[in-house]
Design a protein around this motif. Structure first.
Motif, PDB file in Angstrom:
ATOM      1  N   ASP A 116       0.597  -0.827   0.385  1.00  0.00           N
ATOM      2  CA  ASP A 116       0.283  -0.157  -0.295  1.00  0.00           C
ATOM      3  C   ASP A 116       1.044   1.537  -0.242  1.00  0.00           C
ATOM      4  O   ASP A 116       0.604   2.233  -0.784  1.00  0.00           O
ATOM      5  N   ILE A 117       1.519   1.249   0.825  1.00  0.00           N
ATOM      6  CA  ILE A 117       2.724   2.367   1.097  1.00  0.00           C
ATOM      7  C   ILE A 117       3.724   2.454  -0.013  1.00  0.00           C
ATOM      8  O   ILE A 117       4.064   3.590  -0.788  1.00  0.00           O
ATOM      9  N   GLN A 118       3.822   1.530  -0.904  1.00  0.00           N
ATOM     10  CA  GLN A 118       5.159   1.490  -2.031  1.00  0.00           C
ATOM     11  C   GLN A 118       3.854   1.990  -3.105  1.00  0.00           C
ATOM     12  O   GLN A 118       4.373   2.888  -4.794  1.00  0.00           O
ATOM     13  N   GLY A 119       2.404   1.821  -3.591  1.00  0.00           N
ATOM     14  CA  GLY A 119       1.811   2.538  -4.310  1.00  0.00           C
ATOM     15  C   GLY A 119       0.990   3.541  -4.491  1.00  0.00           C
ATOM     16  O   GLY A 119       1.019   4.025  -5.131  1.00  0.00           O
ATOM     17  N   MET A 120       1.149   4.519  -2.506  1.00  0.00           N
ATOM     18  CA  MET A 120       0.778   5.489  -2.468  1.00  0.00           C
ATOM     19  C   MET A 120       1.884   6.720  -3.617  1.00  0.00           C
ATOM     20  O   MET A 120       1.544   6.726  -3.848  1.00  0.00           O
ATOM     21  N   ILE A 121       3.401   5.910  -3.418  1.00  0.00           N
ATOM     22  CA  ILE A 121       4.653   6.721  -3.603  1.00  0.00           C
ATOM     23  C   ILE A 121       4.321   6.375  -5.115  1.00  0.00           C
ATOM     24  O   ILE A 121       4.532   7.039  -5.889  1.00  0.00           O
ATOM     25  N   ALA A 122       3.849   5.598  -5.691  1.00  0.00           N
ATOM     26  CA  ALA A 122       3.989   5.179  -7.087  1.00  0.00           C
ATOM     27  C   ALA A 122       2.929   6.640  -7.372  1.00  0.00           C
ATOM     28  O   ALA A 122       2.602   6.407  -8.977  1.00  0.00           O
ATOM     29  N   GLN A 123       1.780   6.372  -6.688  1.00  0.00           N
ATOM     30  CA  GLN A 123       0.431   7.876  -7.397  1.00  0.00           C
ATOM     31  C   GLN A 123       0.681   8.630  -7.252  1.00  0.00           C
ATOM     32  O   GLN A 123       0.201   9.459  -7.749  1.00  0.00           O
ATOM     33  N   GLY A 124       2.156   9.405  -7.257  1.00  0.00           N
ATOM     34  CA  GLY A 124       2.366  10.336  -6.692  1.00  0.00           C
ATOM     35  C   GLY A 124       2.526  11.304  -5.350  1.00  0.00           C
ATOM     36  O   GLY A 124       2.347  12.256  -5.260  1.00  0.00           O
ATOM     37  N   ALA A 125       1.860  10.667  -4.260  1.00  0.00           N
ATOM     38  CA  ALA A 125       2.168  11.131  -2.971  1.00  0.00           C
ATOM     39  C   ALA A 125       3.818  11.611  -2.280  1.00  0.00           C
ATOM     40  O   ALA A 125       4.499  11.227  -3.601  1.00  0.00           O
ATOM     41  N   LYS A 126       3.356  12.513  -2.186  1.00  0.00           N
ATOM     42  CA  LYS A 126       4.729  13.274  -1.571  1.00  0.00           C
ATOM     43  C   LYS A 126       4.966  13.583  -0.473  1.00  0.00           C
ATOM     44  O   LYS A 126       6.012  14.120  -0.187  1.00  0.00           O
ATOM     45  N   ALA A 127       3.502  12.835   0.171  1.00  0.00           N
ATOM     46  CA  ALA A 127       4.248  12.823   1.953  1.00  0.00           C
ATOM     47  C   ALA A 127       3.710  11.407   2.390  1.00  0.00           C
ATOM     48  O   ALA A 127       1.783  11.702   2.357  1.00  0.00           O
ATOM     49  N   LEU A 128       3.646  11.447   3.277  1.00  0.00           N
ATOM     50  CA  LEU A 128       3.295  10.330   4.084  1.00  0.00           C
ATOM     51  C   LEU A 128       2.533  10.157   5.446  1.00  0.00           C
ATOM     52  O   LEU A 128       3.305  10.342   6.475  1.00  0.00           O
ATOM     53  N   ILE A 129       1.461   9.676   5.895  1.00  0.00           N
ATOM     54  CA  ILE A 129       1.073   9.530   7.120  1.00  0.00           C
ATOM     55  C   ILE A 129       1.107   8.098   7.507  1.00  0.00           C
ATOM     56  O   ILE A 129       0.120   7.766   6.831  1.00  0.00           O
ATOM     57  N   ILE A 130       1.209   7.062   8.520  1.00  0.00           N
ATOM     58  CA  ILE A 130       0.928   5.756   8.353  1.00  0.00           C
ATOM     59  C   ILE A 130       1.222   5.344  10.069  1.00  0.00           C
ATOM     60  O   ILE A 130       1.338   6.166  10.987  1.00  0.00           O
ATOM     61  N   LYS A 143      12.173   1.754   2.478  1.00  0.00           N
ATOM     62  CA  LYS A 143      13.133   2.380   1.744  1.00  0.00           C
ATOM     63  C   LYS A 143      12.703   2.850   0.605  1.00  0.00           C
ATOM     64  O   LYS A 143      13.277   3.848  -0.097  1.00  0.00           O
ATOM     65  N   ALA A 144      11.536   2.508  -0.021  1.00  0.00           N
ATOM     66  CA  ALA A 144      10.877   3.085  -0.794  1.00  0.00           C
ATOM     67  C   ALA A 144      10.314   3.759  -1.047  1.00  0.00           C
ATOM     68  O   ALA A 144      10.867   4.705  -1.746  1.00  0.00           O
ATOM     69  N   ALA A 145      10.273   4.867   0.647  1.00  0.00           N
ATOM     70  CA  ALA A 145       9.206   6.390   1.071  1.00  0.00           C
ATOM     71  C   ALA A 145      11.260   7.144   0.543  1.00  0.00           C
ATOM     72  O   ALA A 145      11.625   8.001  -0.053  1.00  0.00           O
ATOM     73  N   GLN A 146      12.458   6.542   1.318  1.00  0.00           N
ATOM     74  CA  GLN A 146      13.780   7.466   1.386  1.00  0.00           C
ATOM     75  C   GLN A 146      14.407   7.529   0.355  1.00  0.00           C
ATOM     76  O   GLN A 146      14.328   8.608  -0.297  1.00  0.00           O
ATOM     77  N   ASP A 147      14.208   6.320  -0.790  1.00  0.00           N
ATOM     78  CA  ASP A 147      14.177   6.436  -2.234  1.00  0.00           C
ATOM     79  C   ASP A 147      13.294   7.633  -3.313  1.00  0.00           C
ATOM     80  O   ASP A 147      14.142   8.340  -4.026  1.00  0.00           O
TER      81      ASP A 147
END
Length: 355
Positions: A116-130, A143-147
């Motif tokens: 889910d987190i990787q998918g939201m990054i792929a969708q263009g999310a620029k910040a996340l709350i988890i 790691k995906a978020a850091q990259d």
């Protein structure tokens, strides 16, 4: 780089008094559930630098929240009122601030939360709350978020082996050790400090379970309590397992006179088991943690002795943290919220503020 934040450090930081941060949190709190239902900050980490976009993981772009997409990763099935309220609080605050939000639900599956987190990054999310499912195991997602230089703000469960301002911006949550200690005090009062206690443990692998158990046991020891813990078993924070585990425990230990449930869903499952076993309200004292309407109603009906609150309304504080992160004001590694307590003295009056 900030020092690694752990559950033990979180507890130690509780002596810190809030100043401007508490005021900012209060000023931005949503009033949809009533002012007394909103989260209030009790303490923040001291002695460490505040995290900003310039210091996070070597630096990330400084963005305007109103021009980007923010993602929220919910960890558990929303059959639990805590999770329903938590997600709704995030949605409500995003709408209030005019922020575009996408949400996911991992359905209590760690691999799905990673995806889910990787998918939201792929969708263009620029910040996340988890809201992490487990305190460990999210490494591929982090790691995906850091990259991608996508900062993460964490709420509720703590990433116990990760580093603030590197793996995540900061963490907002309750002092779970203190919750357990307060539950022990409530149990001593409810039972007259005598009898046999069973513990319904939460899910394995999360700091909430470890801390609530430690707080309860340590407080009984500190008070030289006459209560005796005769059984403890995992019921995974669910009502169904709370019922089945309670059925097993009272069958194997007929002398049980009290149950400490580490969340309300397990407590309500225990109530169902006691009713099915022919018990009457108050025969077995139940103390629980959360603050759901069902559990507070249980106090009114006589089945529950006390409820220690764990407030899930993270939306205002989480988005304020992101705003402070990008504005340069900075975010502390740890923010502890203040939780109240429901008893027979206030349950009826406070029922509307439960979730």
């Amino acid at each position: 780089m900030l020092k690694k934040t752990t559950a033990a450090l979180t507890t130690a930081l509780l002596v810190t008094t809030l100043g401007a941060c508490a005021k900012a949190a209060d000023d931005t709190a949503s009033t949809t559930a009533g002012a007394s239902a909103q989260q209030r900050v009790q303490a923040t980490a001291s002695g460490t630098a505040l995290c900003t976009s310039e210091t996070y993981n070597g630096g990330v772009p400084k963005l305007d929240l109103k021009t980007i997409t923010v993602g929220f990763a919910q960890s558990e099935k929303e059959a639990n009122p805590f999770r329903i309220t938590e997600t709704q609080s995030i949605k409500d605050e995003a709408a209030k601030r005019g922020i575009k939000l996408i949400t996911t639900n991992a359905q209590s599956d760690l691999n799905k939360e990673i995806a889910d987190i990787q998918g939201m990054i792929a969708q263009g999310a620029k910040a996340l709350i988890i809201s992490p499912l487990n305190s460990e195991g999210l490494d591929p997602a982090l790691k995906a978020a850091q990259d991608a230089k996508v900062p993460i703000m964490t709420i509720d469960r703590l990433l116990t082996t990760k580093t603030a301002c590197t793996d995540y911006i900061g963490w907002i949550g309750s002092d779970f050790v203190k919750q357990g200690a307060r539950a022990a005090d409530a149990m001593i009062t409810a039972t007259g400090d005598k009898g046999e206690v069973a513990i319904l443990l939460g899910a394995s692998g999360v700091n909430v379970t470890v801390d609530r158990t430690k707080g309860f046991k340590d407080q009984l020891a500190a008070k030289n309590s006459g209560l005796k813990i005769v059984a403890e078993q995992t019921a995974d924070f669910t009502r169904e397992k709370g019922r089945s585990v309670t059925e097993q425990l009272i069958s194997a230990n007929p002398g049980i006179s009290a149950i400490y449930a580490e969340n309300d869903e397990m407590a309500l499952g225990a109530v169902a088991a006691l009713k099915a076993a022919g018990k009457k309200a108050g025969d077995i004292k139940i103390v629980t943690i959360d603050g759901t309407k069902g559990a507070v109603q249980g106090i009114i009906d006589g089945w529950v002795a006390a409820v220690i609150e764990s407030n899930p309304r993270f939306g205002p504080l989480a988005f304020q943290a992101l705003d402070d992160f990008y504005s340069g004001k900075g975010v502390p590694a740890t923010t502890i919220i203040s939780d109240k307590e429901y008893t027979s003295d206030n349950a009826q009056a406070e029922l509307a503020n439960a979730y």
